[in-house]
Design a protein around this motif. Structure first.
Motif, mmCIF file in Angstrom:
data_model
loop_
_atom_site.group_PDB
_atom_site.id
_atom_site.type_symbol
_atom_site.label_atom_id
_atom_site.label_comp_id
_atom_site.label_asym_id
_atom_site.label_seq_id
_atom_site.Cartn_x
_atom_site.Cartn_y
_atom_site.Cartn_z
ATOM 1 N N LYS A 23 54.984 44.613 45.506
ATOM 2 C CA LYS A 23 55.745 44.779 44.270
ATOM 3 C C LYS A 23 57.048 45.549 44.453
ATOM 4 N N LYS A 24 57.289 46.103 45.631
ATOM 5 C CA LYS A 24 58.501 46.881 45.868
ATOM 6 C C LYS A 24 59.349 46.348 47.018
ATOM 7 N N THR A 25 58.719 45.748 48.009
ATOM 8 C CA THR A 25 59.440 45.328 49.213
ATOM 9 C C THR A 25 59.115 43.878 49.543
ATOM 10 N N ASP A 26 60.142 43.108 49.828
ATOM 11 C CA ASP A 26 59.970 41.706 50.214
ATOM 12 C C ASP A 26 59.386 41.644 51.629
ATOM 13 N N PRO A 27 58.208 41.030 51.806
ATOM 14 C CA PRO A 27 57.591 40.974 53.133
ATOM 15 C C PRO A 27 58.200 39.908 54.042
ATOM 16 N N ALA A 28 59.085 39.070 53.529
ATOM 17 C CA ALA A 28 59.595 37.926 54.304
ATOM 18 C C ALA A 28 60.246 38.311 55.632
ATOM 19 N N PRO A 29 61.139 39.336 55.684
ATOM 20 C CA PRO A 29 61.827 39.612 56.953
ATOM 21 C C PRO A 29 60.908 39.968 58.114
ATOM 22 N N GLU A 30 59.726 40.509 57.832
ATOM 23 C CA GLU A 30 58.843 40.970 58.898
ATOM 24 C C GLU A 30 57.614 40.084 59.097
ATOM 25 N N PHE A 31 57.428 39.132 58.200
ATOM 26 C CA PHE A 31 56.170 38.391 58.210
ATOM 27 C C PHE A 31 55.972 37.607 59.501
ATOM 28 N N ALA A 32 56.945 36.805 59.889
ATOM 29 C CA ALA A 32 56.793 35.968 61.089
ATOM 30 C C ALA A 32 56.575 36.822 62.338
ATOM 31 N N ASP A 33 57.366 37.898 62.466
ATOM 32 C CA ASP A 33 57.242 38.737 63.668
ATOM 33 C C ASP A 33 55.885 39.409 63.762
ATOM 34 N N SER A 34 55.272 39.697 62.617
ATOM 35 C CA SER A 34 53.963 40.347 62.658
ATOM 36 C C SER A 34 52.920 39.456 63.316
ATOM 37 N N TYR A 35 53.102 38.135 63.249
ATOM 38 C CA TYR A 35 52.171 37.211 63.907
ATOM 39 C C TYR A 35 52.671 36.797 65.289
ATOM 40 N N ARG A 36 53.962 36.631 65.431
ATOM 41 C CA ARG A 36 54.515 36.313 66.754
ATOM 42 C C ARG A 36 54.230 37.412 67.765
ATOM 43 N N SER A 37 54.022 38.620 67.265
ATOM 44 C CA SER A 37 53.775 39.740 68.178
ATOM 45 C C SER A 37 52.481 39.569 68.980
ATOM 46 N N TYR A 38 51.542 38.733 68.484
ATOM 47 C CA TYR A 38 50.311 38.497 69.244
ATOM 48 C C TYR A 38 50.626 37.899 70.606
ATOM 49 N N GLU A 39 51.651 37.050 70.666
ATOM 50 C CA GLU A 39 52.008 36.423 71.932
ATOM 51 C C GLU A 39 52.641 37.414 72.904
ATOM 52 N N LYS A 40 53.113 38.545 72.394
ATOM 53 C CA LYS A 40 53.798 39.533 73.230
ATOM 54 C C LYS A 40 52.857 40.581 73.805
ATOM 55 N N GLN A 41 51.595 40.543 73.416
ATOM 56 C CA GLN A 41 50.668 41.568 73.878
ATOM 57 C C GLN A 41 50.412 41.419 75.377
ATOM 58 N N ASP A 42 50.517 42.536 76.058
ATOM 59 C CA ASP A 42 50.274 42.554 77.501
ATOM 60 C C ASP A 42 48.834 43.019 77.752
ATOM 61 N N THR A 43 47.907 42.118 77.459
ATOM 62 C CA THR A 43 46.486 42.425 77.618
ATOM 63 C C THR A 43 45.817 41.293 78.372
ATOM 64 N N SER A 44 44.548 41.495 78.666
ATOM 65 C CA SER A 44 43.792 40.472 79.393
ATOM 66 C C SER A 44 43.447 39.283 78.506
ATOM 67 N N VAL A 45 43.590 39.472 77.195
ATOM 68 C CA VAL A 45 43.293 38.394 76.248
ATOM 69 C C VAL A 45 44.620 37.839 75.731
ATOM 70 N N GLY A 46 44.811 36.540 75.837
ATOM 71 C CA GLY A 46 46.036 35.912 75.361
ATOM 72 C C GLY A 46 45.835 35.213 74.027
ATOM 73 N N TYR A 47 46.954 35.011 73.322
ATOM 74 C CA TYR A 47 46.902 34.358 72.014
ATOM 75 C C TYR A 47 47.987 33.290 71.931
ATOM 76 N N LYS A 48 47.694 32.295 71.161
ATOM 77 C CA LYS A 48 48.673 31.242 70.877
ATOM 78 C C LYS A 48 49.007 31.302 69.397
ATOM 79 N N VAL A 49 50.308 31.234 69.070
ATOM 80 C CA VAL A 49 50.760 31.313 67.674
ATOM 81 C C VAL A 49 51.479 30.024 67.321
ATOM 82 N N GLU A 50 51.079 29.422 66.215
ATOM 83 C CA GLU A 50 51.684 28.180 65.753
ATOM 84 C C GLU A 50 52.059 28.311 64.284
#
Length: 297
Positions: free
Chosen positions: A190-217
């Motif tokens: 109700k106060k802040t538009d989530p649009a500018p950060e929304f995509a990056d919040s999910y794309r960040s899964y692909e950037k994780q440097d862990t033993s488990v990988g993720y695919k984002v579509e």
């Protein structure tokens, strides 16, 4: 000075106007010899002239009742009108500031979505039931043992809702060990538009440097934008799956997460990630329709 001869009724028929037509002198000097002689004005319609009424036509009051006469009448009236307009504008501006008319804060675009205190009741379970899943029965009498579980909160900046459901295969054997959860959240920003950060919040899964990988579509046909996050289970047990679906529609965000595991001795295996993705998208489509029709309760 009163306009009429009666001070108690200044708008009565006026007395002979001392500033009216000046009688011509007895021995008039030719106009070219005396430039100060008043010339007779051109013929005008009754009541129209250079500020002086024609003979026999009542003079309209020059100022509002109670204002002073003299050469300042027109100027003072004009200033009074301008001052009144400015005062009205100032009052209107203060009201706009008080009501947020000049506020720099953007108006939230909630796209018709409403708050509900029970997101579980709004969540479509049909796709999972069609895949032979059912809600596990509660294991106790307390609220923490309830299944499904739901909660929500309405605040100045956010309305938040969540639902947690434990699922099991229908007719599962007693020796089968499995764990399947569907966790859903919905947030009205109700106060802040989530649009500018929304995509990056999910794309960040692909950037994780862990033993488990993720695919984002990206996913078409859901809200303004949607993303599917799938865990790469290569090299791990094929009896598990983990899939996230995130949707943004205006200033509303929605996420459903599927997590399942079955032991190697289990007679059934969890659905594949692609099967889970289809179930999540189908469920989200119906759930979001219900949230748009929901009312605060």
């Amino acid at each position: 000075m009163s306009i009429s001869g009666d001070p108690n009724n200044p708008y009565a028929q006026p007395q002979p106007n001392p500033y009216g037509q000046v009688p011509a002198p007895q021995n008039p000097v030719p106009p070219q010899q005396n430039p100060y002689t008043q010339q007779a004005p051109p013929a005008q319609p009754p009541g129209v002239g250079y500020g002086y009424p024609a003979a026999g036509v009542p003079a309209a009051p020059a100022t509002a009742p109670g204002t002073s006469g003299g050469s300042g009448r027109g100027a003072s009236g004009w200033l009074w009108a301008v001052g009144g307009a400015l005062a009205a504008s100032a009052i209107g501006a203060s009201l706009l500031f008080a009501t947020g008319g000049f506020s720099s804060e953007p108006s939230p675009d909630l796209a018709g979505y409403g708050y509900t205190g029970d997101l579980c009741a709004a969540t479509s379970m049909t796709p999972f039931e069609n895949a032979d899943y059912e809600t596990k029965k509660s294991t106790g009498s307390t609220s923490k043992d309830a299944n499904p579980q739901h909660s929500g909160a309405q605040q100045k900046s956010l309305d938040t809702m969540w639902c947690n459901v434990s699922l099991q295969r229908e007719n599962a054997g007693s020796s089968d060990y499995s764990s399947t959860w569907l966790y859903s959240t919905a947030t009205l920003h109700k106060k802040t538009d989530p649009a500018p950060e929304f995509a990056d919040s999910y794309r960040s899964y692909e950037k994780q440097d862990t033993s488990v990988g993720y695919k984002v579509e990206s996913v078409a046909g859901l809200g303004d934008e949607a993303y599917l996050v799938t865990r790469n289970d290569e090299g791990s047990s094929s009896n598990s799956s983990y899939v996230i679906l995130g949707v943004r529609d205006g200033w509303m965000t929605y996420q459903s997460t599927w997590s399942s595991y079955a032991s190697s001795s289990s007679s059934t295996k969890p659905p594949s990630s692609s099967e889970v993705a289809t179930m999540l998208k189908t469920s989200a489509t119906e759930t979001l329709k219900r949230l748009q029709n929901s009312r605060s309760r």
